[in-house]
Structure formats: structure tokens, C-alpha cells
Design a protein around this motif. Structure first.
Motif, short mmCIF file in Angstrom:
data_model
loop_
_atom_site.label_atom_id
_atom_site.label_comp_id
_atom_site.label_asym_id
_atom_site.label_seq_id
_atom_site.Cartn_x
_atom_site.Cartn_y
_atom_site.Cartn_z
N VAL A 1 37.33 35.69 45.01
CA VAL A 1 37.81 36.89 44.33
C VAL A 1 36.85 37.17 43.18
O VAL A 1 36.33 36.23 42.56
N CYS A 2 36.58 38.43 42.93
CA CYS A 2 35.72 38.74 41.79
C CYS A 2 36.03 40.12 41.22
O CYS A 2 36.53 41.01 41.92
N PHE A 3 35.75 40.26 39.93
CA PHE A 3 35.80 41.55 39.25
C PHE A 3 34.39 42.11 39.18
O PHE A 3 33.42 41.34 39.08
N PRO B 1 36.52 40.89 32.92
CA PRO B 1 37.76 41.50 32.44
C PRO B 1 38.13 41.11 31.02
O PRO B 1 39.03 41.71 30.42
N GLY C 1 34.18 35.96 38.60
CA GLY C 1 35.19 35.51 39.54
C GLY C 1 34.91 34.10 40.00
O GLY C 1 34.18 33.34 39.34
N GLN D 1 36.68 47.19 39.50
CA GLN D 1 37.45 46.77 40.67
C GLN D 1 37.66 45.25 40.71
O GLN D 1 36.83 44.48 40.22
N ASP D 2 38.77 44.88 41.32
CA ASP D 2 39.14 43.49 41.58
C ASP D 2 39.04 43.34 43.11
O ASP D 2 39.77 43.99 43.85
N THR E 1 40.32 45.81 47.67
CA THR E 1 39.83 46.23 46.36
C THR E 1 40.95 46.97 45.65
O THR E 1 41.76 47.66 46.28
N GLY F 1 40.98 46.61 38.46
CA GLY F 1 41.16 45.29 37.86
C GLY F 1 41.85 45.36 36.51
O GLY F 1 41.60 46.27 35.71
N ARG G 1 42.45 44.18 32.68
CA ARG G 1 41.45 43.82 31.67
C ARG G 1 42.07 43.76 30.29
O ARG G 1 43.15 44.31 30.07
#
Length: 359
Positions: free
Chosen positions: A255-257, A261, A270, A320-321, A336, A339, A341
Motif C-alpha cells: 500500500v502506498c500514498f 500523509p 508506504g 491518492q492511497d 485507489t 488519502g 492526511r
């Protein structure tokens, strides 16, 4: 609802609203439209869920329509749902119009039984992967669909392993793994009061109904009350071809932003795990690696992920997350959404996106 389709392939759902497709489904459809590497799939829209709650049963025509569309999904990958030759496994996921992370249910690796596990083992040459995937499905399905509590499931698993004088599934021989799984599903069926379904079509039907029911599970209802989300929206169901992060050392999940954030800095932020599936990251049983290490481990995948992040930010005009899976070195994007923050990050991201001409 008569004129509305009850099952939509991702590419057929372009133009439908987030209210109809759910937030997750809408994001997938947009990513397909953008040409991003999304595993093929289909969506049962939210209005089918609302009808389910009105009638108390799945629409009579749903199953036939589903199987027809699943043939198309499988055809894109040279696979077929329920087949012993290149079988298609799927995930069955919820998708509310408003993001409700972790509140509703997901079933992974659906469409497998002992014969299909054996076929997968022969196809991939990786018997450990095939039987581990079958075990993951049995545990997931038993908990979500058959409502076996975690502690009871653990107890049944220990009993099954004890019959083979082992404490770990991975320590068993392949033959013993196969026999142990057969014994486990019998124990689960006795506990549930219904036989564990071996037919992939039965599994699919039961999983869809379980996802619809999860719209009204206690944690989802509490979440909606806290965040003032209407109770009558319903959930979509997303059925998507499985891609496997647990297929070996060049496979993984993460998983990544698209930005940090906490600070708002424009870097991928992530974590990921190699040779794992998505639930392994959130289970707390493994130690994920920071996403920067992917740059060294699989540099081409990391660069592709960076490009995907830029495309998604440009399209959705927001940080986006992203959820992703890597199968044998190939990147797939599974979800997606905007995200979450900190306030500090929100200010920096807004200012930077104006400067960058995104907003």
C-alpha cells in the motif's frame, strides 16, 4: 431497476456514478479507462444490494448474468472460473459509495477446491503456493461467510494439524497438506452446520450474499452513525480476477500514498511485503518493508508505481492511497482512493498542487 444492468464489466461501467458503483468500483473503472494495469473484473451495483434488502434474496437472474460476464473476465487471461485447466480465482469485495475502510467484508482466492488446488499446483509447479492459497481461502470463507469465530477457527486448525503431528502447515509434506485441508473443511462443515461448499459457483453465490449482509453488520452500522452516512445507500460488490503476491520471491503486495500523509512531501510513502497477500500487511504478523526499498529490490516496478501515482493524482486532482500487487515482477493496481492526511500535510499538498497546476 428493470432497465438497469445487474452486472457490469469494468469497461461497461464507464459513465456510471460513484453512488451506483461504490467508491472502490468507481476508482477501478476510472483506472481501467486510464489504461492502468488493473486485473479484469465486474461490479454488481449498489441498487442490486438495495433490492436484496427489499426482497430478502438475490435476484433470480443474477447468477446467470454473473457467470456469463465471468467467462469474459477469464477469457482475457486465458482462464475459466471453476475449470481444472487454468482455473480463474477471484476476489469478492464490498464497495460502499462513501469510503468505509475495514467496515465490510472481503473474500479472497474464491473458486478453489481440492481438485482446483491440485490443478494450480501442476500449472505453476509451486505446490506450496497452491495449497497455501487453498488454506487462505478456507480460513477467509469460514470466517466471513460461515461465521466461524477466529478462536474457533484456530482451534479447528490446531486439531487438523495435530492429526499430522505438526504445529505448522508449511512443515507438512504436500500430500499431508492436501489430506489435512480435506479434514479441516469437514470439521468446519460440522461446526457451521452446513457442508463447506466445494462448488465454485456455490462459493460465489454465498460470498455475494455475505458481502451484501455486511452492509448491516454492527461495525458498519456504528461507523455510518458516527460519520452520518445514510443507511439506505447499500454496497456494490466487486468481483475481480485474483493476482497473487504469494507466488514466489518476485511477487508481493503493498500500500502506498502518492505523497507523505504526515508532511505532504511529494514522495511515495508506504510499505510492502514480498511473497505475501494483502491481508498479511494488515494482520500484524509480518514486518513490511518501507516502499523506498522496492526501488532496490524491483527498480522497474518502483518506477512504474511512481508513474501510476502521477497519473492518478493528475486524474483525481488529489493525493491518492493505492493498493497494489506484484505477480512475478508484474505490477497490478487493485484500488485507489483519496488519502487521509494530517492538517499540516493537507496545507502543503494543496499549495503544492496549485503550484504544479493540478488544482
Amino acid at each position: 431497476m428493470q432497465d438497469k444492468p445487474i452486472v457490469l464489466l469494468f469497461e461497461e461501467a464507464v459513465g456510471f456514478s460513484k453512488l451506483e458503483l461504490g467508491s472502490k468500483g468507481y476508482g477501478l473503472v476510472e483506472m481501467v479507462r486510464l489504461g492502468l494495469p488493473v486485473p479484469p473484473g465486474l461490479i454488481i451495483p449498489t441498487y442490486v444490494c438495495r433490492k436484496y434488502y427489499l426482497t430478502g434474496s438475490l435476484p433470480a437472474e443474477l447468477l446467470a448474468s454473473l457467470l456469463e460476464k465471468l467467462d469474459i473476465v477469464g477469457g482475457k487471461l486465458g482462464r475459466k472460473f471453476g475449470s481444472l485447466k487454468r482455473p480463474l480465482l477471484v476476489s469478492v469485495r464490498s464497495g460502499a459509495p462513501v469510503s468505509m475502510p475495514g467496515m465490510m467484508d472481503t473474500i479472497l482466492n474464491l473458486g478453489i477446491n481440492d481438485e482446483i488446488a491440485s490443478a494450480l499446483a501442476n500449472e505453476t509447479g509451486n505446490k506450496q503456493f497452491a495449497y497455501e492459497t487453498y488454506l487462505r481461502f478456507i480460513k477467509n470463507f469460514s470466517k466471513i461467510v460461515l461465521k466461524i469465530p477466529d478462536d474457533e477457527l484456530d482451534r479447528l486448525l490446531k486439531i487438523s494439524l495435530k492429526n499430522f503431528n505438526s504445529e505448522s502447515f508449511s512443515d507438512l509434506s504436500i500430500e499431508d497438506q492436501e489430506n489435512m485441508l480435506n479434514g479441516l473443511v469437514e470439521l468446519i462443515g460440522e461446526k457451521a452446520g452446513v457442508p463447506f461448499p466445494k462448488d465454485p459457483v456455490d462459493q460465489l453465490e454465498m460470498a455475494i450474499e455475505a458481502v451484501f449482509k455486511s452492509w448491516n453488520n454492527p461495525r458498519a452500522k456504528t461507523y455510518r452513525r458516527i460519520y452520518n452516512i445514510p443507511d439506505d445507500l447499500g454496497t456494490a460488490v466487486i468481483i475481480q480476477a485474483m493476482v497473487f503476491g504469494n507466488l514466489g520471491p518476485n511477487s508481493g503486495t503493498g500500500v502506498c500514498f502518492t505523497r507523505d500523509p504526515s508532511t505532504g512531501e511529494k514522495v511515495l510513502y508506504g510499505e510492502y511485503l514480498m511473497n505475501a497477500q494483502g491481508e498479511d500487511i494488515v494482520s500484524g504478523e509480518s514486518n513490511p518493508k518501507p516502499i523506498e526499498e522496492l526501488k532496490k529490490e524491483l527498480p522497474e516496478v518502483y518506477e512504474q508505481l511512481k508513474k501510476v501515482a502521477e497519473i492518478l493524482e493528475r486524474h483525481f486532482k488529489d493525493m491518492q492511497d493505492i493498493e497494489f500487487t506484484i505477480q512475478e515482477g508484474k505490477l497490478y493496481i487493485l484500488q485507489t482512493r483519496s488519502g487521509k492526511r494530517t492538517i499540516k500535510a493537507a496545507v502543503k499538498i494543496a499549495v503544492d498542487m496549485v503550484t504544479e497546476g493540478l488544482i
